[in-house]
Write a protein that holds these residues in place. Sequence first.
Motif, PDB file in Angstrom:
ATOM      1  N   TYR A  95       0.831  -1.197   0.000  1.00 48.78           N
ATOM      2  CA  TYR A  95       0.000   0.000   0.000  1.00 48.78           C
ATOM      3  C   TYR A  95       0.874   1.258   0.000  1.00 48.78           C
ATOM      4  O   TYR A  95       0.524   2.270  -0.595  1.00 48.78           O
ATOM      5  CB  TYR A  95      -0.932  -0.008   1.202  1.00 48.78           C
ATOM      6  CG  TYR A  95      -2.037   1.025   1.091  1.00 48.78           C
ATOM      7  CD1 TYR A  95      -1.935   2.232   1.775  1.00 48.78           C
ATOM      8  CD2 TYR A  95      -3.148   0.810   0.292  1.00 48.78           C
ATOM      9  CE1 TYR A  95      -2.925   3.192   1.650  1.00 48.78           C
ATOM     10  CE2 TYR A  95      -4.139   1.745   0.158  1.00 48.78           C
ATOM     11  CZ  TYR A  95      -4.027   2.936   0.842  1.00 48.78           C
ATOM     12  OH  TYR A  95      -4.993   3.885   0.714  1.00 48.78           O
ATOM     13  N   TYR A 112      -1.502   9.479  -4.662  1.00 50.96           N
ATOM     14  CA  TYR A 112      -2.099  10.678  -4.053  1.00 50.96           C
ATOM     15  C   TYR A 112      -1.142  11.858  -4.218  1.00 50.96           C
ATOM     16  O   TYR A 112       0.064  11.684  -4.363  1.00 50.96           O
ATOM     17  CB  TYR A 112      -2.375  10.438  -2.570  1.00 50.96           C
ATOM     18  CG  TYR A 112      -3.511   9.469  -2.336  1.00 50.96           C
ATOM     19  CD1 TYR A 112      -4.830   9.906  -2.308  1.00 50.96           C
ATOM     20  CD2 TYR A 112      -3.259   8.115  -2.151  1.00 50.96           C
ATOM     21  CE1 TYR A 112      -5.872   9.004  -2.101  1.00 50.96           C
ATOM     22  CE2 TYR A 112      -4.288   7.217  -1.956  1.00 50.96           C
ATOM     23  CZ  TYR A 112      -5.604   7.672  -1.922  1.00 50.96           C
ATOM     24  OH  TYR A 112      -6.630   6.804  -1.734  1.00 50.96           O
ATOM     25  N   PHE A 147      -0.801  15.776   0.239  1.00 53.62           N
ATOM     26  CA  PHE A 147      -1.721  14.902   0.934  1.00 53.62           C
ATOM     27  C   PHE A 147      -0.969  13.731   1.556  1.00 53.62           C
ATOM     28  O   PHE A 147      -1.185  13.358   2.708  1.00 53.62           O
ATOM     29  CB  PHE A 147      -2.770  14.395  -0.070  1.00 53.62           C
ATOM     30  CG  PHE A 147      -3.835  13.533   0.538  1.00 53.62           C
ATOM     31  CD1 PHE A 147      -4.948  14.096   1.147  1.00 53.62           C
ATOM     32  CD2 PHE A 147      -3.737  12.154   0.491  1.00 53.62           C
ATOM     33  CE1 PHE A 147      -5.929  13.302   1.705  1.00 53.62           C
ATOM     34  CE2 PHE A 147      -4.710  11.350   1.041  1.00 53.62           C
ATOM     35  CZ  PHE A 147      -5.815  11.938   1.654  1.00 53.62           C
ATOM     36  N   PHE A 190      -1.045  12.900   5.438  1.00 53.00           N
ATOM     37  CA  PHE A 190      -1.834  11.780   5.933  1.00 53.00           C
ATOM     38  C   PHE A 190      -1.222  10.409   5.703  1.00 53.00           C
ATOM     39  O   PHE A 190      -1.761   9.409   6.149  1.00 53.00           O
ATOM     40  CB  PHE A 190      -3.232  11.784   5.284  1.00 53.00           C
ATOM     41  CG  PHE A 190      -4.056  12.969   5.662  1.00 53.00           C
ATOM     42  CD1 PHE A 190      -4.250  14.009   4.771  1.00 53.00           C
ATOM     43  CD2 PHE A 190      -4.635  13.052   6.920  1.00 53.00           C
ATOM     44  CE1 PHE A 190      -5.012  15.112   5.127  1.00 53.00           C
ATOM     45  CE2 PHE A 190      -5.403  14.154   7.278  1.00 53.00           C
ATOM     46  CZ  PHE A 190      -5.584  15.191   6.370  1.00 53.00           C
ATOM     47  N   MET A 219      -2.532   6.844   7.125  1.00 56.58           N
ATOM     48  CA  MET A 219      -3.184   5.896   6.234  1.00 56.58           C
ATOM     49  C   MET A 219      -2.512   4.534   6.328  1.00 56.58           C
ATOM     50  O   MET A 219      -3.174   3.497   6.310  1.00 56.58           O
ATOM     51  CB  MET A 219      -3.171   6.413   4.789  1.00 56.58           C
ATOM     52  CG  MET A 219      -4.123   7.592   4.611  1.00 56.58           C
ATOM     53  SD  MET A 219      -3.907   8.443   3.049  1.00 56.58           S
ATOM     54  CE  MET A 219      -4.799   7.359   1.968  1.00 56.58           C
ATOM     55  N   ARG A 235     -11.394  -3.990  -1.374  1.00 58.49           N
ATOM     56  CA  ARG A 235     -11.897  -2.746  -0.766  1.00 58.49           C
ATOM     57  C   ARG A 235     -10.896  -1.609  -0.942  1.00 58.49           C
ATOM     58  O   ARG A 235     -11.268  -0.487  -1.262  1.00 58.49           O
ATOM     59  CB  ARG A 235     -12.166  -2.976   0.726  1.00 58.49           C
ATOM     60  CG  ARG A 235     -13.333  -3.929   0.919  1.00 58.49           C
ATOM     61  CD  ARG A 235     -13.846  -3.846   2.314  1.00 58.49           C
ATOM     62  NE  ARG A 235     -15.298  -4.068   2.278  1.00 58.49           N
ATOM     63  CZ  ARG A 235     -16.037  -4.325   3.348  1.00 58.49           C
ATOM     64  NH1 ARG A 235     -15.457  -4.359   4.534  1.00 58.49           N
ATOM     65  NH2 ARG A 235     -17.315  -4.503   3.244  1.00 58.49           N
ATOM     66  N   LEU A 236      -9.617  -1.931  -0.731  1.00 55.28           N
ATOM     67  CA  LEU A 236      -8.593  -0.887  -0.872  1.00 55.28           C
ATOM     68  C   LEU A 236      -8.556  -0.360  -2.304  1.00 55.28           C
ATOM     69  O   LEU A 236      -8.410   0.837  -2.536  1.00 55.28           O
ATOM     70  CB  LEU A 236      -7.217  -1.439  -0.484  1.00 55.28           C
ATOM     71  CG  LEU A 236      -7.001  -1.643   1.014  1.00 55.28           C
ATOM     72  CD1 LEU A 236      -5.627  -2.236   1.289  1.00 55.28           C
ATOM     73  CD2 LEU A 236      -7.167  -0.326   1.776  1.00 55.28           C
ATOM     74  N   ASP A 240     -11.472   1.898  -2.914  1.00 56.75           N
ATOM     75  CA  ASP A 240     -11.243   3.143  -2.185  1.00 56.75           C
ATOM     76  C   ASP A 240     -10.256   4.022  -2.940  1.00 56.75           C
ATOM     77  O   ASP A 240     -10.451   5.227  -3.091  1.00 56.75           O
ATOM     78  CB  ASP A 240     -10.716   2.783  -0.787  1.00 56.75           C
ATOM     79  CG  ASP A 240     -10.343   4.012  -0.002  1.00 56.75           C
ATOM     80  OD1 ASP A 240      -9.152   4.145   0.356  1.00 56.75           O
ATOM     81  OD2 ASP A 240     -11.235   4.844   0.239  1.00 56.75           O
ATOM     82  N   ALA A 282     -10.913   7.662  -4.293  1.00 58.67           N
ATOM     83  CA  ALA A 282     -10.372   8.774  -3.508  1.00 58.67           C
ATOM     84  C   ALA A 282      -9.193   9.477  -4.177  1.00 58.67           C
ATOM     85  O   ALA A 282      -9.067  10.699  -4.065  1.00 58.67           O
ATOM     86  CB  ALA A 282      -9.962   8.265  -2.130  1.00 58.67           C
ATOM     87  N   ARG A 339     -10.065  12.229  -6.756  1.00 60.44           N
ATOM     88  CA  ARG A 339     -10.730  13.307  -6.026  1.00 60.44           C
ATOM     89  C   ARG A 339      -9.685  14.159  -5.313  1.00 60.44           C
ATOM     90  O   ARG A 339      -9.711  15.389  -5.348  1.00 60.44           O
ATOM     91  CB  ARG A 339     -11.680  12.656  -5.012  1.00 60.44           C
ATOM     92  CG  ARG A 339     -12.417  13.599  -4.113  1.00 60.44           C
ATOM     93  CD  ARG A 339     -13.774  13.937  -4.689  1.00 60.44           C
ATOM     94  NE  ARG A 339     -14.318  15.128  -4.090  1.00 60.44           N
ATOM     95  CZ  ARG A 339     -15.164  15.131  -3.061  1.00 60.44           C
ATOM     96  NH1 ARG A 339     -15.547  13.978  -2.535  1.00 60.44           N
ATOM     97  NH2 ARG A 339     -15.635  16.266  -2.582  1.00 60.44           N
ATOM     98  N   ASP A 381      -8.742  18.043  -5.718  1.00 62.55           N
ATOM     99  CA  ASP A 381      -8.719  18.966  -4.573  1.00 62.55           C
ATOM    100  C   ASP A 381      -7.423  19.757  -4.551  1.00 62.55           C
ATOM    101  O   ASP A 381      -7.431  20.977  -4.363  1.00 62.55           O
ATOM    102  CB  ASP A 381      -8.842  18.171  -3.268  1.00 62.55           C
ATOM    103  CG  ASP A 381     -10.291  17.815  -2.988  1.00 62.55           C
ATOM    104  OD1 ASP A 381     -10.522  16.993  -2.075  1.00 62.55           O
ATOM    105  OD2 ASP A 381     -11.173  18.347  -3.688  1.00 62.55           O
TER     106      ASP A 381
END
Lengths: 901, 123
Positions: free
Chosen positions: A12, A19, A23, A27, A31, A55-56, A59, A63, A66, A70
């Motif tokens: 991960y 990202y 960010f 984070f 995370m 699921r990851l 996600d 995310a 997005r 941002d």
Amino acid sequence: MTRRESRTTRAYRRLLRLYPRAFRERFGDEMLAFVEAQSRMPRYRGAGVVCLWARLAMDLTRAAPRSRLDALRDRRERKNEAAHVGWASQTHPEEEVVETLAQDIRYALRTLAKRPSFTLVAALTLALGIGATTAIFSAVSAVLLRPLPYPDGDRLVALWASSGGRTTERLLASYPDVMDWRGRSKTFEEIGIMRSQSVNLTGGDRPDRLIGSFATPGVFRVLGATTALGRTFNDSEATPGRGARVAVVSHTVWRERFGRDRSILGRTLILNGVPHAVIGVLAPSFQSPFGPDEVWMPITSIPSSSTFDRGVSNVWAIGKLRPTSSVDAARRELGAISAQLASEFPNTNRGVGAIVVPMREQVVGPMGAALLTVFAAVGLVLLIACANVANLQLARAASRRHEIALRAALGAARWRIVRQLLTESALLSFAGGTLGVLFAKWAIGVLVTLVPGGLPAFGDVGLDRNALLFAAIASAVSAVLFGLAPALRAARSDLRDTLNARSAVPTAGRRFGAGTAVMAAQLALCTMLLITAGLLGRSLGRLRTVDPGFNPNNVLSAEFRLPAVKYKDDASRAEFFRRLIPALRAIPGAKSAALVGAVPLSGNWSGSGYTIEGRPAPQPGAESRVQYNTTSDAFFRTMEIPLLAGRDFDARDVRGSPPVAIVNQTLARREWPKESPIGKRLRAAGDSTWMTVVGVAGDVKHLTLADPPTAQLYMPMLQSPNIFSSVVVRAEGEPAALTAALRNAIWSIDRDQPVWKIRPISALVDFSTRQQRFTLMITAAFAGIALLLGAIGVYGVMSYAVVQRTREMGIRIAIGARQTQVVAMVVRRTLAVALAAAGLGVAGALATTGLLATQLFGVAPRDPLTFALVPLLLSSVAALAAYLPARRASRVDPMVALRAE
Amino acid sequence: MARSRSQPTELVPLTPVVLHILLSVADSERHGYAIAQEVEAATDGQVHMGPGTLYGSIQRMLASGLIEEVSHRARDASHDDERRRYYRATPLGRRTLELELERLARVVGIARGKRLLRDPKPA
């Protein structure tokens, strides 16, 4: 306290790079702790890790973009604030996306326009690759992907007989056998029987010929035929012994010959001399799977009355499998039924089996393999085109390093730069794809007219929706293929290094930059294509020098079929031939003329088993086989086939005289290796009369020029006069000039006798290699393009490498290297790459040319000469392409080169 | 940050994720993973937040001033991880949450009035 990270967390950690950096910095640790905690939960242990990753992944895809948006909006707002010192306007993410995209496109267009030569070369390269691939895909799609134009076409099969268990040789079947297959089978819904033949149509202004099909009604049921007018014939109308004289015409014939006259129903056509009442017109969409059949009659109208005897094989069969059945099941079942028949009718059916061929395979035939070969070839060309554009991009990205570094320094995120570069690639591939579609449209037109015998496709071959979709996908994939690597590389380049040193000195390990790998890859692909083309070329060369066994020049041939009702017996047919021969020889300008059952390379032929007198009779069906032909006298002289021993047929060999035969060299050597065959006797399988061998003729290539030496047997036409016959006339000069005279010679014997396929035999020889020439032409064209692209690629990469190493060159020259040494150095390094690439290509070709085996003649798939020459050619071209930039490098002024730093 | 001066009325309606995060940190400070766990438990697993969704939302909520990071949090000695940061709702966050909950209550009230929703049965 710290525990060791789980594998999930480590993986991960890499994905976090998706990202934005800010960010991530804020984070990222949290995370990771989050994922670490989750990965320790019982439900995500063991196999549950799959669930966690699902699921990851979800996600992440939601995310990360997005978050990127941002970050982008934040930066914009900060900028706005700086500008207005006011409130930032809130923009919706969608607007943002569209706006950035528009900005990217505008910028990309500007950049591309700034380098028109690069843009043009790249777009044209792609157009060539995408266009060629799309054109061939259209053909592949029409021939191999489009459903057959029959209801449940995937359940249709063609049925053939086999002999002695050989399933590669598809033989005509026997009517009673097929009827037994039909009666006893449970895997078939229906089996139909048909046979197409030329049919004489008389009663009009002049005799004409139609392509007729004699069929059982089962054929219409199998093919799901519908009529535009009237009906097709029914079972009782096609039952032997009570067959009705009725006919169904094709829609084309109705339209073109009868002007869509609806009163055609009930009219009478004289077909093969027999009146047939027209009872129907087939629907325009109906097509026969075996050819453009024009008129359909019940099988009972077939001229040869022996058709319904068991052991006489002259029909085709087609079947429709039950939905629950399969080709394999049908094969097993027909095999079992054939075995039953063999024990019930040992005289005729021993060794006779059944062959089940899916209809698509039957219709497409060897064209399928040829098409896929060509498709693979254009696929490689597209890959090479992509590699080339990638190369150009890499070289260009290097020259844009400063621009990109500056943009990064001014705050452009890396992904934004990648996106910018990818937008340029997408635009390029869009332009290439658009041009490519235009190119494909033109190429398909050319292709369709060039393919020997036409593409075996039902319906048109053209740019349909599938082809356009394919072109779009090809363009998109290309854009990624040639765009991603350069973009990522450009974005990864180190800011400080780039801005500090005006041109970085390459480190020792990477002397030629990353383009080298791309260059090597395309040279390897190019090698494979060249080897393929070389093998096909050598194969065709061999084929063209094959001695057909006769002299094809200045010989005119023609075909005709005597109507069985008019020429009922051997005597009347023999009489026709006896009168025709002098009429042909009387043609002014004719040196000699003869009749023959089947002209070599015309596509007509007959085969049979045979037995030799005085030798143990082989099992029926296990006899040696021979091609047989019937000829009049002077056939060998007319064709200039050498008569090696004995005599030609002559006036002695007529009906009632002792049966005689001429054997060819291969048959003579096979059966009488140590003695003269003259005077020996043999007979055809199933025949009771012995024929005495009176002569030995040279071997003839009868089916194709690639035939291996085949046993051949000739019988005098006047002793066994067949209704189907051909004429050969050797002319003093241009054979086509005799066309009208030949036709008139036949009409002087029978005013109503149609004659067709009047053509020079040299055309038949040419025609027989059309397939090979076509495949070669296409492959050679692509190999040539690939070589050209490869040369451009080498030139591009080496130019770039040389520019990068200007300083090194300068130093070498400054310390005393001569110009030739510098040139040699650059060329030598190119050669090293080219040879390595050629080695790879040769290895690839060694692994794959086996697939070509069926297309080759007289050349091994691993032909040493081709495999030696191609790397030589490739290296020479590569060296030449590298020479130009090398020479430029050798002229570097050392002072200029050193000062440039 | 730019949007920190937002009014509660501009921020509603809230997305389900933001609503649940706010609910979770309205009464006590929590770290990210605890928020995700609490939300998942409170909704019977119906609202599942991955790390990207969670921290993406936290970042946006920090930016609009709905939550804040706790600077002097009481350290729960044994189970703490030094990478963890704690968040709690700001006064703006609480007002926004109240506003959103009132809005939802009104919606539920309308639905009951139309007999679209049955009253919860007493346990």
